[in-house]
Design an enzyme around this catalytic site. Structure first.
Site, short mmCIF file in Angstrom:
data_model
loop_
_atom_site.label_atom_id
_atom_site.label_comp_id
_atom_site.label_asym_id
_atom_site.label_seq_id
_atom_site.Cartn_x
_atom_site.Cartn_y
_atom_site.Cartn_z
N LYS A 1 -27.44 -13.55 -9.86
CA LYS A 1 -27.97 -12.11 -10.10
C LYS A 1 -27.68 -11.19 -9.10
CE LYS A 1 -32.25 -10.02 -11.19
NZ LYS A 1 -32.19 -8.71 -10.29
N CYS B 1 -8.41 -0.22 24.72
CA CYS B 1 -9.07 -1.27 24.58
C CYS B 1 -8.59 -2.22 23.34
CB CYS B 1 -10.60 -1.16 24.46
SG CYS B 1 -11.60 -2.44 24.54
N ASP C 1 0.92 -1.08 0.00
CA ASP C 1 0.06 -0.05 -0.09
C ASP C 1 0.82 1.20 -0.01
OD1 ASP C 1 -2.15 -1.73 -0.03
OD2 ASP C 1 -2.48 -1.44 2.26
N LYS D 1 -29.79 -17.56 -19.27
CA LYS D 1 -30.02 -16.69 -20.39
C LYS D 1 -29.71 -17.87 -21.83
CE LYS D 1 -27.56 -12.74 -18.41
NZ LYS D 1 -26.35 -11.93 -18.60
N CYS E 1 -17.46 1.05 25.06
CA CYS E 1 -16.42 1.20 26.11
C CYS E 1 -15.70 2.54 26.11
CB CYS E 1 -15.60 0.00 25.33
SG CYS E 1 -14.01 0.08 26.46
N GLU F 1 -23.19 -4.64 -12.79
CA GLU F 1 -23.90 -4.10 -11.67
C GLU F 1 -23.14 -3.66 -10.71
OE1 GLU F 1 -28.18 -4.82 -10.05
OE2 GLU F 1 -26.97 -4.77 -12.19
#
Length: 663
Positions: A112, A424, A31, A283, A419, A168
């Protein structure tokens, strides 16, 4: 090296790294290396603006916010599909296909994706426009937001005159859960499911907000391809893979029985996908067969969408356990007797928060009706109280953190318990990522992936441990190396000199943001003086109310916080400020900055205005006092003129600042 040549090499390298990371899921670059390469590219382009091209990696998140989306007419309609809801209906569809075409027919079956359908247009291999489906014929231009999706290639290997593909857009499940966790922390409404989250993100008017949502995409169709012909649908999918798109997985079948089997397999495998599904698509594979079958006014006859039936089943709550999230929020979940839902075995059900438990009166031992919300998150629909055993007790969350033992407190304006521990372990990733962020200690190269690697290697347990890291141990981390480790350690060491105001913000104390950090630092001068301040002295500071003062004091008095402070003191981190006390010359006035400023950066202008007591906002409203307009000012300037808000030039802003800084 010649800068023009270096620019082209950087662009190619960054696109390759993005492809490996976002499409192939096989990253080869650290990165830090990616960030440094991108920064170098930005530097070169800043020196040579005429060298910037639309396909540059720097242009993925560079657009200005807009007032509205413009309409786009699709050259090829983005059709919807007919739904089938049972194996019998699926068999009827397949029989109709066979009857119309005769003989054996290849059928393609795909999951889908439950997202937002879009069309991506490329001209001569370069991404030029993207639009939502809309009504299938007219959608909205969301090009700038789509550029933020790293899985969408900006430039293709083949330079076809024109290529339009359909895909999509979705929000990966992990991103969805992280987004809802963050919204929960801020008391914002949660997204019901990944599809709603994706749709809301893609329709943000500011592409920088869309970029933060980390959307992805799966491409599943070629709408138009000038200069290229295909015989089958699966041939088009393989071609799209060669063009570096993320392509929908698929399987070829020959009978209704095979299709039903593949649909069952997809349903059983839905948890293995990083995307949500709301069915499977069947399809006809051969494109010439599709032309024979044609379309109705509503949908093509050669495709159908199988929808999985929703499931709700009873089970028993065996126990309630509490998890502590990255932000410190306590999240209860019910451990239930195993029950099969939507293709997977459910053993844990989210209970959200105390109010949710109280409202539904969920108790250990209860029989509850469960389902998967949005096909992903198991949740309780209702308690079957007629089956409740005797002796059950209402459930309440613990008063101490189950991880570190620190006190738990309820948000002032929400349903969440949190908290308060500064060290922590459950909050470690979030705590250190925030500590290192740009507006906090600004430790370059310490992104979330590096933080996670350091935590997993058990090299750090608190933010204070950062300052005791050694180059050799950091270099051993995956995808780091000696040079990256040296750069990271140097950046950490440099952060020791940051102003107290940044350190206060870096602590992540509730109610103490960047502005409050500056005000407190300027008023008390040192961390030790702030730690010695009384409640009355704190509330006497402008913009510090009782809630902020109490939150600050409780944090400073916590044993975990005191250990962290001493660890930072031991490392030599600066506990003092150079900030002058905040003035009040512009108190009560709100400024909005728009356009490019030439005499100082947007951040510098903000700091100067805030130092005089002004508030700087990101949007124009009737409450805005002044709009400062630089070069190429856009919609904010237009709105200011419409509302009759005074507009200042950059020179007028400088004069105003000078007047109040040097009376």
């Amino acid at each position: 090296m010649d800068e023009r040549r270096e620019l082209e090499e950087l662009k190619a390298k960054l696109e390759q790294w993005s492809y490996e990371y976002y499409v192939m899921d096989a990253p080869t670059a650290a990165d830090y290396d990616y960030d440094m390469a991108l920064r170098r590219l930005e530097t070169i382009e800043a020196a040579h603006p005429d060298w910037i091209t639309p396909d540059s990696p720097t242009q993925r998140v560079g657009g200005q916010a807009i007032d509205q989306f413009h309409s786009v007419e699709h050259p090829v309609p983005l059709e919807s599909l007919q739904d089938v809801f049972s194996v019998e209906e699926l068999g009827g569809f397949c029989a109709k296909v066979t009857e119309t075409l005769g003989g054996d027919v290849e059928l393609d079956v795909e999951p889908k994706v439950d997202g937002l359908s879009v069309a991506l247009e490329y001209q001569n291999g370069v991404f030029v426009r993207g639009a939502t489906r809309g009504d299938g014929r007219v959608g909205e231009d969301v090009t700038e937001n789509l550029k933020t999706i790293r899985a969408i290639p900006m430039k293709l290997p083949d330079a076809l005159p024109r290529l339009i593909v359909r895909g999509e857009v979705y929000m990966p499940k992990k991103v969805f859960h992280a987004l809802n966790t963050a919204r929960e922390e801020k008391g914002q409404p949660l997204f019901a499911n990944p599809r709603n989250a994706a749709a809301g993100s893609l329709r943000q008017l500011d592409p920088k907000i869309a970029a933060q949502r980390k959307l992805s995409i799966l491409v599943f169709n070629i709408q138009l391809a000038e200069g290229k012909t295909f015989e089958t649908h699966t041939e088009t999918l393989e071609y799209l893979k060669s063009q570096r798109f993320r392509v929908i997985p698929y399987a070829l079948c020959k009978t209704a029985e095979e299709c039903a089997g593949e649909i069952q397999r997809i349903g059983d495998s839905r948890e293995s996908y990083d995307f949500d599904i709301d069915g499977a698509v069947v399809k006809v594979n051969r494109l010439s067969d599709r032309e024979v079958m044609g379309s109705t006014a509503k949908f093509p006859r050669w495709a159908a969408a199988y929808k999985y039936p929703p499931e709700e089943k009873p089970t028993r709550v065996k126990e309630i356990v509490v998890q502590v999230g990255r932000t410190g929020v306590l999240t209860p979940k019910a451990v239930v007797e195993p029950v099969r839902l939507a293709g997977t075995t459910v053993q844990n059900v989210t209970l959200h928060n105390q109010d949710y438990i109280t409202e539904k009166d969920i108790r250990i031992g209860d029989t509850v009706l469960v389902r998967k919300a949005g096909e992903i998150i198991p949740e309780v629909v209702e308690v079957l109280k007629d089956k409740r055993p005797e002796g059950t007790q209402p459930y309440t969350l613990p008063v101490a953190c189950p991880v570190c033992g620190a006190a738990v407190e309820r948000d002032e304006d929400g349903a969440h318990y949190r908290c308060t521990g500064a060290e922590c372990p459950a909050q470690l990733l979030r705590t250190i990522s925030h500590f290192a962020s740009r507006d906090a200690m600004d430790i370059e190269g310490l992104g979330e992936a590096v933080v996670e690697a350091l935590v997993n290697a058990e090299l750090i347990r608190t933010p204070g441990d950062l300052y005791f890291l050694k180059v050799a141990e950091v270099a051993e981390l995956e995808r780091m190396g000696k040079k990256s480790a040296e750069n990271l350690i140097a950046a950490i060491d440099k952060s020791k000199g940051q102003d107290l105001s940044r350190l206060l913000y870096a602590f992540g104390i509730r109610q103490v943001g960047s502005k409050a950090g500056k005000i407190l630092a300027a008023r008390f001068g040192s961390l030790d003086a702030l730690m010695a301040a009384t409640q009355e002295e704190l509330t006497a500071v402008d913009d510090v109310g009782e809630i902020t003062a109490r939150s600050l004091q409780e944090w400073l008095e916590s044993p975990q916080s005191q250990h962290l402070i001493e660890r930072l003191r031991e490392a030599g981190v600066n506990f003092e400020t150079t900030l002058a006390p905040v003035g009040d010359a512009l108190a009560g006035q709100t400024f909005v900055l728009t356009g490019e400023l030439s005499r100082f950066t947007r951040k510098e202008a903000t700091e100067k205005l805030e130092a005089l007591g002004a508030k700087v906002s990101g949007s124009v409203s009737k409450k805005t006092s002044y709009v400062v307009a630089g070069e190429a000012a856009g919609s904010k300037l237009q709105k200011a003129n419409e509302l009759g808000i005074p507009v200042l030039s950059e020179d007028e802003l400088v004069a105003l600042l000078t007047e109040h800084t040097h009376p």
